[in-house]
Each structure stands twice: as C-alpha cells, then as structure tokens.
Design a protein around this motif. Sequence first.
Motif, short mmCIF file in Angstrom:
data_model
loop_
_atom_site.label_atom_id
_atom_site.label_comp_id
_atom_site.label_asym_id
_atom_site.label_seq_id
_atom_site.Cartn_x
_atom_site.Cartn_y
_atom_site.Cartn_z
N HIS A 33 2.56 -14.51 -37.96
CA HIS A 33 2.59 -15.97 -38.08
C HIS A 33 2.76 -16.61 -36.70
O HIS A 33 2.39 -17.76 -36.52
CB HIS A 33 3.70 -16.40 -39.03
N ARG A 34 3.33 -15.88 -35.78
CA ARG A 34 3.40 -16.37 -34.40
C ARG A 34 2.10 -15.91 -33.74
O ARG A 34 2.01 -14.83 -33.14
CB ARG A 34 4.62 -15.80 -33.68
N TYR A 35 1.10 -16.77 -33.92
CA TYR A 35 -0.27 -16.34 -33.66
C TYR A 35 -0.59 -16.10 -32.20
O TYR A 35 -1.63 -15.57 -31.88
CB TYR A 35 -1.26 -17.35 -34.26
N THR A 36 0.36 -16.50 -31.32
CA THR A 36 0.18 -16.16 -29.91
C THR A 36 0.92 -14.87 -29.56
O THR A 36 0.93 -14.45 -28.40
CB THR A 36 0.67 -17.29 -29.00
N LEU A 37 1.59 -14.28 -30.52
CA LEU A 37 2.38 -13.06 -30.33
C LEU A 37 3.43 -13.24 -29.24
O LEU A 37 3.72 -12.32 -28.47
CB LEU A 37 1.47 -11.87 -30.01
N GLN A 38 4.00 -14.41 -29.21
CA GLN A 38 5.06 -14.67 -28.23
C GLN A 38 6.41 -14.63 -28.92
O GLN A 38 6.59 -15.16 -30.01
CB GLN A 38 4.87 -16.06 -27.61
N ARG A 39 7.35 -14.03 -28.21
CA ARG A 39 8.72 -14.03 -28.70
C ARG A 39 9.32 -15.43 -28.52
O ARG A 39 8.72 -16.27 -27.84
CB ARG A 39 9.56 -13.03 -27.91
N PRO A 40 10.50 -15.68 -29.08
CA PRO A 40 11.13 -17.00 -28.87
C PRO A 40 11.32 -17.35 -27.40
O PRO A 40 11.34 -18.52 -27.04
CB PRO A 40 12.47 -16.85 -29.59
N ASP A 41 11.44 -16.36 -26.53
CA ASP A 41 11.60 -16.68 -25.11
C ASP A 41 10.26 -16.90 -24.40
O ASP A 41 10.20 -17.05 -23.19
CB ASP A 41 12.41 -15.58 -24.39
N GLY A 42 9.19 -16.87 -25.17
CA GLY A 42 7.87 -17.16 -24.61
C GLY A 42 7.13 -15.97 -24.06
O GLY A 42 5.99 -16.10 -23.61
N THR A 43 7.74 -14.79 -24.07
CA THR A 43 7.04 -13.61 -23.55
C THR A 43 6.20 -12.96 -24.63
O THR A 43 6.50 -13.07 -25.82
CB THR A 43 8.05 -12.58 -23.00
N PHE A 44 5.17 -12.25 -24.22
CA PHE A 44 4.28 -11.53 -25.13
C PHE A 44 5.04 -10.35 -25.72
O PHE A 44 5.60 -9.55 -25.00
CB PHE A 44 3.06 -11.08 -24.32
N CYS A 45 5.02 -10.25 -27.06
CA CYS A 45 5.85 -9.24 -27.70
C CYS A 45 5.24 -7.83 -27.67
O CYS A 45 5.95 -6.86 -27.88
CB CYS A 45 6.13 -9.63 -29.15
N ARG A 46 3.96 -7.73 -27.45
CA ARG A 46 3.28 -6.42 -27.38
C ARG A 46 3.52 -5.59 -28.65
O ARG A 46 3.72 -4.38 -28.59
CB ARG A 46 3.73 -5.62 -26.16
N VAL A 47 3.46 -6.23 -29.79
CA VAL A 47 3.75 -5.56 -31.06
C VAL A 47 2.82 -4.37 -31.28
O VAL A 47 3.21 -3.38 -31.89
CB VAL A 47 3.66 -6.56 -32.24
N HIS A 48 1.62 -4.44 -30.75
CA HIS A 48 0.66 -3.37 -30.99
C HIS A 48 1.05 -2.09 -30.28
O HIS A 48 0.52 -1.02 -30.59
CB HIS A 48 -0.74 -3.80 -30.54
N GLU A 49 1.96 -2.19 -29.34
CA GLU A 49 2.39 -1.00 -28.61
C GLU A 49 3.63 -0.36 -29.25
O GLU A 49 4.13 0.64 -28.76
CB GLU A 49 2.70 -1.37 -27.14
#
Lengths: 806, 321
Positions: free
Chosen positions: A475-491
């Motif tokens: 749902h966070r379609y930019t894949l950004q964490r609350p601190d604005g960094t890329f979460c890299r969920v795919h890794e």
Amino acid sequence: MKLLIYDTEMRTANGYLPQAIAMAAGKLLGRSNVHLCGHHQVVEQAASGAWNGLLAIGGAGADRHLMAALMETSIPRILWTTEDPYERRLLERTEPAFDHIFSNEESCEGVSPFTSFLPLAAEPDLHWRPVLENDSDYVHDLTFVGTAWPNRVASLRRILAELPLGLNVFLCLPWNRHIPKPRLPGVGVLPQLRLDITDLCDIWNRSRVVLTIGREFSNAPVDSQVLGVSPPPRIYETALAGGRQIVLGGPRLQLPGAFPDLIPVVDQESAAAALIQHDLADPAARITAARATQNHTLSHHTYEQRLRVVLTRFAELRSQQRRAVVQMPGPPQGRRFDPTPHPSGVLHVAHNLVGLRRSGGTELYVDQLARWQQRRWPERTVLALAPKDSIRLALMGYRQGRPQLLETLKIGQISRFSSSNQNYERAFCQILSHHGVGVVHIHHLIGLPLSLPLFAKALGCRVVVTLHDFHLLCHRYTLQRPDGTFCRVHEHPDHRLLCRLCLQASGLDGEARNRRLEISRRSMAAVDRVLASTNSSAAIARGVYPELADRLEVLEMVTPDVTELDRGRHARPAGIARQGPLRVGVIGNAVPHKGLDTLVQVIRASGDLPLEFHILGATPELDQCLREAGFDPDAEAQAGDAAVARYEGTFTRAVLVSTLQRLHVALFLSSWPETYHIALGEAMRMGVVPVATHLGAHRDRIEDGVNGVLVPPQDPHAVLQALLKLEADRSLLGSLSQAAASVSLMEIEQHGVALEQIYAQLQPWRGTRQAEASLQLDPQLDLAALGVRLAHERWHDPTVRWDEPT
Amino acid sequence: MRILVSSGTADAINTNQRLRQRIAHGFRELGHHSRALGLNKLWGRLEREPLDLLLITGSIADPGVDLAGLVRRAQGRGTAVAFWLHDDPYEFDLHWRLEALHCPVFSNEANCLAYYPSSCLARALALAASPLDALPLDPVAGNPDPEVDLGFCGVAFPQRVAILRQLAAAGLTLACWGDGWPDDLAGAVNCRLGPLGLRQLYRRCCFVLNLGREVPIANRRQQIASSTPGPRTFEAALMGAVQLYLGQSPRVAVFYGPGDGVIPVSRVEEIQNLVERARADPSWRRRLGEAAARHTRRHHLYRHRCHDLLAALGAEGLIAP
C-alpha cells in the motif's frame, strides 16, 4: 469426447450432485476427459478449445456475466436443470445461454423448442449400498429425511398418528429461520443436524421403510406455480442405497419406467400408514422389493445412463456446428451467433484520468496510449475507467482519438484498504460485459478494490498490468519507510519484521501486510502479463512475487514528443556548457517522495554558491517547506542574483523545452525506486546532465560518470558536491551532456506496436463476437464464488467476518 | 524424525493450543523427536534447527499469518510441511489459501475431501484423545449412583438448547456447563470447565450427551455437513464416560461400534429407556465406560493419528517412510 461440467450455483447444499454426474462422466469418457470446474475458470476453460462440450448443472442461480461470456464461446452448451418446475421463472432467463436444455421435470418438456425432459438419477459409486438381507440388521423401522416444509410436517403428523407406538422412527427435518420449527406432538424427535448424502444413504440402507413426501412449496408466486410431476433425485438415490420406499406424492407424481410397479405411490396419509405397517409385517417381501428396486435403478436410472442421452445430444450439436461452418457465409444454423469479428476491446483501469483530477505521468501515459489505440483502429472499443471521487467511477470512451465521458457510475464509498468491494466488482463486471472488453490493462488500483483482476480473468478477459509504481506490491506504493528511505522489501525473504515496523509506524496492525498480500498475490496470479518499464522495477516485482517470473516483461515507457526534444536540443545555444553559473533544473511535481526534503536543503545551502535553480513543478508542499526554511522562492526568482531563478507550478511543454535548452544539469532526487521517470529521459535527450539518486530506474538509465552522476538518496551534501564538481569542470559537464543526449527513448508508435504484440500473444477473444440474445439474469458473482473468501473485505482490519447463523 | 507441531493461528487468539501439545506428544509416543511451538517462535526455530516435518494444525482463519512465507521458509531448509485442519467444515470457505501452497492437507472432516483442490492431496484425519488428559484407570462411569441423568459441557448453540429443553421437559435431569445457556434451563451453569472439572461433571452423570454442532461461520459456498466426530467424543470416551450421540451422523459407528460406549440415539424415548436401564443396572454402564476407555486407548489416541499421518506422507514420498 472431452466434457466440461459446471455447477451454475454460487452457493449450494447439493454440491454432491454435479460431483456425482462428473463421476459418472469419468466412467464413460475416462477421468482425464472430464473436468468439474468452478466459476473462476469456467469461461477460460470453455474458450480454450480443449473441451468438446459444456454441461451446466442447475441454472437457477446462474450469473449474468459468466453466462454472457460463455455465449461468446463456440463450445456447445447444454443445461441440465435441477430445480424445474419450482424455479422456472429463473430458468427461463438462463436458457438463452444454452444450445439445449434438459429439464429434470417432465411437465417442462417443450417449454421451448430446445427443451426436453431428462430426469435426475443416482450414482452407484456414491449412493449404492448392499441391501441388508436380514431383518435384524436394520436399525430403523421408518425413516423420513427432508426439509421441514409445513405440508410435510402436517403429513408426517397424520401418518405417525396412525402407526403403532414404539416404532423406531428416524426423522431428520432441518429447519431454519425461514421455515417454522417442526412440531410433532407425542413424538420425542430430537433436532437432527444436517446430514451428508453419504450419511443419508447409510440411513436409508438401514431403514426398513423410507418415506418420501413430495414438495409442494417453492419461492414462485402461487398463480405462476408449475406443479411438478417428476420424482426428485431422492427417489433414485434411496433406491440405489437399498431403501424400501413408500411415496406420498399425490396423483400428479409420475414415476418413470417400471418404478410404479416397484415403489408404491399414494396420495393419502392413511394409505401411507397402512402400507408402512404392511411392509413392516412382511420383511421378506419388503427386502425382495428393495433389491428389485435397486437392480432396476442400476439398470435404468444411473447418471451413466442419463449421460448417454446428453452425449448423443452433444454429438448432434457438434454436427450442426460443423455443417454451419461448411455452409458459411449463409445464415448460421441453430442458436449460433453472428460470427463477424471485430477487434478486441480494451479497458484501461487507473487511479485517475486526464481531466478528472490533477494528473501525473501515469494519467498522461494512459491518455496517450488510449488515443493512439483508438486512432489506429477506429472501430475498436477503447475505454478507460477510474474513480472520479470517493463514491463514483468515471468511464471514458475514446472516439476519433479523443476521450469523452461515457458514464459516471455512482457506486458508493470505498475504503483505501479495500481488498474487495462487491458494488465496485459488480459495476466492473457490467462494464466488461456491456462493452465487450477483451483486454483489461491495469495501471493502478488506488481507489479500487484489489480483487478486480480476478473478475476480469473469470469473465474471459486477458489481464495486463503495467507497474507505474508498486501499489500492487504494497500500500506504500513508493516502497518508502516512514523515514522516507527505500525499504528494499524485495531483498528480504522474511519481510515480516520490516513490514511490521512500517505498518505500526503508520498506525496499522503489524500483520496487515499478510492480509493484503493474500489478495494481491491471488489477483496477480490472475494477470497474464506484468509490464515493468525497467529491469530494476521488474526485479523488485519478482522479489515479492517470484511466481510471476515467467509472466514479467520489460517494456520501456513512452516519452512524449521525442522529435520536439531533439529539435530543442539542436537549438540549444552554442557554448552553453561553459557559460555562467551552473543552471540546475528541477522538473516535475516537487513532492516528498521526489526528494523534496533534500532539494530544500540543497537550495538553502546554495545562497553563495555558483548555482542557479530553475524549478518547474513547484507545489504547495515545496512552497511550504521553503517558507518554513525562511526562503521566499517567488522573491528569489524576481531578484537578480538569486539561487532560485525560476519558480513555476504548472508548465506547458513549450516552457519545458525552452527551460531545458538553458539548463546544464537537472536534479532527480527521488527517494523511491522510480519505475521509469519520464522527465529524466526528456532532460537527458536535451543534453541536460542528470544528477540522480542511485535507485530504481535511475540506475538502469544512468551510468555514473558516463552520462550522468548518481548520488545516494537523502544526501544533500553529495548533491552539492556533485553540482560543484560539474560547475568547476565544464569539460566533464560537456562530455556528460553529449553522452546524456544519446539516451534511447521510446515513442508512442514504437511502444504501442510492442504493446499490441503483447496483447496479441495473449490471444484475447472476448468482444470479438456479439451474442444474439441478451440475458435477463441478475449478477450473482462475488469474490467468494470465485473461490476467494476473505476474512474481511478491508485488509487492515484484523477481525474475521463470520457468517450469521441461518 | 524431528517434527515440529505448530498452529495456523497466533496464540493470542488461539483457544486450542493444548491440542498441538497433545499431537506432539503423540509423535513422541511413536519414538520421534517432537515439540509443540507457537507461531511467534516458529520462524526463528526453523532457522536454527534442522527439521524433517513441520505440521501446522488447527485453524488457518487468521489471514494475518503468512502461511506462504512460512511454507517457503521451511521448504527452503529442507523441511516438509503439512497441514492438519481442525475446523472443517465450519471454516472451509477460508481454506482456499491452501491451494497455492501445494502441501498435504489432513482434514478433521471427511466430507470436505471432495471439495479440496488436487494440489492439497487432501485426506481425512479425525481428532482424537490424549493420555496426557487421562487419569489412572477409574472410568467416570464407575460411579454407581450418579446424581443426574445427563451431563453436557459446551457452548449453547440453538440446536443444543432445543435438545436440552426437550429432554428436561421429558423429566430427565441435567447438568449442563458452558457458555450462553439460558437462565431458565434447570441444571445449566455458565462456566467453562477444564479437564478436571469435566471429569467431575461426567462422574455426576449417568450419561454424557454428545450433541455435535452446526456452526456455518464460513461454510456458505458448499454448505458441507459434518460427519466425523469431534475431539470431545474421544476425550470423553477416554475418561470412561458413556456417551449418547444425538442428532448426528451415523458415521460415528466407524469409530465406536456397538458396545464401545458411544450410543447413537435420535428420540427422547430411547434416552429415557437407557437411563432407566443404567439406573437399574449400574454394572452395565460401568462396563460400557470401561469399554469406551479401552477402545479409545487402542484406536483413538493422537499417536494413532500421528502414525496414519506419517504413513500417508511417506506413501507420497514427502518424508522418509
């Protein structure tokens, strides 16, 4: 023959019936040549060409849209009703979808030219039990099983009153809130739970006498009630189970074949009671009769025997079909369709469309693509669907290359957490059916339920998804964490803690992502092609949905008006690279995930530096951030030696090109992995050197030190260092500019042709034929009928919605 | 073999954690290394310990549990995964998630098998009783003068309330403990009982009522009827209670035949006759109770189910036979 069998009912307590028919068909045709399919696959299977015929069972609860889709296939279709005459009114509406109808009720034979009588039956593998030879082996004297319709209870009361006390009577009379609780005074019957058909057969087998009482009740109005004469399948099932039957059915009931000699039918309760006592008094004769009835049923009333009639009719229909093809172009035989094909319609689905609300890259792309598709094939149906606001959908059509609002559908509220929403799903199905859509191209599902691909697939459409961002992954379609960094969920093979932290920081339940993934994964499984614009986007999608790997394809996004960019580049002032302060552009809506925070810091720190900023796409968010930092961007732009030389919100394409002509560098500071970034390519093509974050499409399209500069995200120091280096080394700037200008871009024609090839590979077929008859059926399909029952229709809700007791 | 028994639902909402402990004990009785572990500790354990089999038991209704991720994690470490569901058919509509997992499914309800997709390799496996809950041999039916005719412990579903009212109206005395019982039902107490309390209740009764349930909370699509006895049947039998099996499938006869202490009945008069006989001949009731306990110990403990489960998985080649 290869036979497809389909139960038309969304919900049923008689699921054993199509299973019994499938069992029998398997014995006749071979198990691998028979498939009992569900609602989610019947259309696709019917259209696949792998089956020679579709035998639908039931019909009263058929779904309008599934039937409409089936009518577009060429597979011969037969309906075998199970609820005639009681649901005649509903069956009349279903029948146009079929080439032939076998009615379970003899009095319905001939209600149409295509209706003939074929009674239901029994299946030995399911219903047969060995007849008990010794009277002492029987458990019950008298058994009755059936819904507690008032007429039955009244008849039972009268019969039991005439029987001696002390009989071992087994009564199973299920009732619910719509049927009065049965009262049988003087009989200590205990409420019986509903029984499976296998249990019923065991009970009938162990009963000395089984009483059957006709059903004189239906949902139809009394004046339109067609009275049944044919026995229910219960008669055959009980017979095969070895039960000795007595039927209280009245003069209308007509037992077929030799049954009247084997099963006594009476129309008075006193006669039934007398027969029961007679049978109980003569076990030998009773057991002999039960065995004879069973043998007769085995010889004449099994589903294998019925299916031979069905298969003969299928053979006739296929023969008619072949003759119709040979005789073309004359009028088609029988109830076939106008076979004139026309191009497969396409429906684009997005979160927004040009003209509805403030537009971004996705909306511009959809608009450009749809116009191109419609211009190229003027007769083709090209549509686009998006939420107009929180309660309405807008359906746009494209004619003469331009969009027009066809319809505004008022649907109702939808939550941003909606996995499913029945009103939206029904509206979606209606659009697909009404407009003959063959391809559903999904660009975004914000404002729409995540379940829509499942419905598109079920109705025979080909489903293509373009990943403009990662909303279908999170749902966070930019894949950004609350601190604005890329979460890299795919890794992260184990994403649970990562997602839990992010969700909890957003005030959501930490396990909510699993609930969302449950539906999104299933929806993605229904997608035929997933298109990513770059390899990095594809890699992210593949990391979350590894099962999609063979359906994932990279198709470069469109850059509009590349020719204009090339002209603009050629008109760039000569020697621009060596002149004046470094002119730095910021192109596109300045919003947080585009690196707003970094930009503000860079601008603030540039006061005494040889940098000049040109901002196209200023937003209220940027305004506020700059003013909070003590910076009035408008005043800056009007002053002479200001850091901000240009500050504009919306801008025209002419302004964009003229601005890019004068720029040395452009900043692309997104803190999320962009899926393409159109503005990046536009700037590069004009010879503007990109300074971009080392994420997503930037990494795919920029080679650091060759045609641009890559910097870490959220690092204003690195940005400033890169800018100052370029300012000081104009020779480097020039070589980067030259390399950037050779970036390869894709125009709409090339993109559209490639996309249409992808569509064509999927072989869309819906909408290529127009059915002759329209159906007056109700929509019945819901997500649960497609085999996906969600615990809650909103994925953020941790509760489970249980059914209410009936 | 090294076997971990976990649950498909987080312990915070799982009301039946003890069953996984009983199942793990069943595997240990067969000589395997087996532990029961909640979901919250499972992921870490999969990383640290090599396992042959992960058995996920109970309900999988909680969609917050990432079953696909769990299966991937386990299988990635060479661990076979299977499911033993305890809430069929009531929660059958929610079991669609299992199709994509391609793991063997054991269902507590045989009638559901026909509706599982082929990828589930579905088999029937009834629940059972555990010797962990059986006190030394002293069947509850050994009480020669029980205080009440009929005992029951459970939730007051509408069919159950109707049955008990009918029995009370017929003059039978009741002791009924559980949840949701109406105030005007004589002998009813709204209080949940643990195993010891249950045993005390059963000792007070001539017969224990086994009433079954139809709770269609997520069984709308196929409306599958229930035929397989629930765990309470086996647990009560192991305690030596003589049960009257009311209003349910005759398939109980597959598990308990005549003389095994579970008596199918369908009419009030039958129950009255049985109570009369029990009071007139306490030794008859005691023998039935002993037979129930004996039969259960021989055929319906979790170790018997565990044996069948492992045999099925071995036959499929999913674990070493």
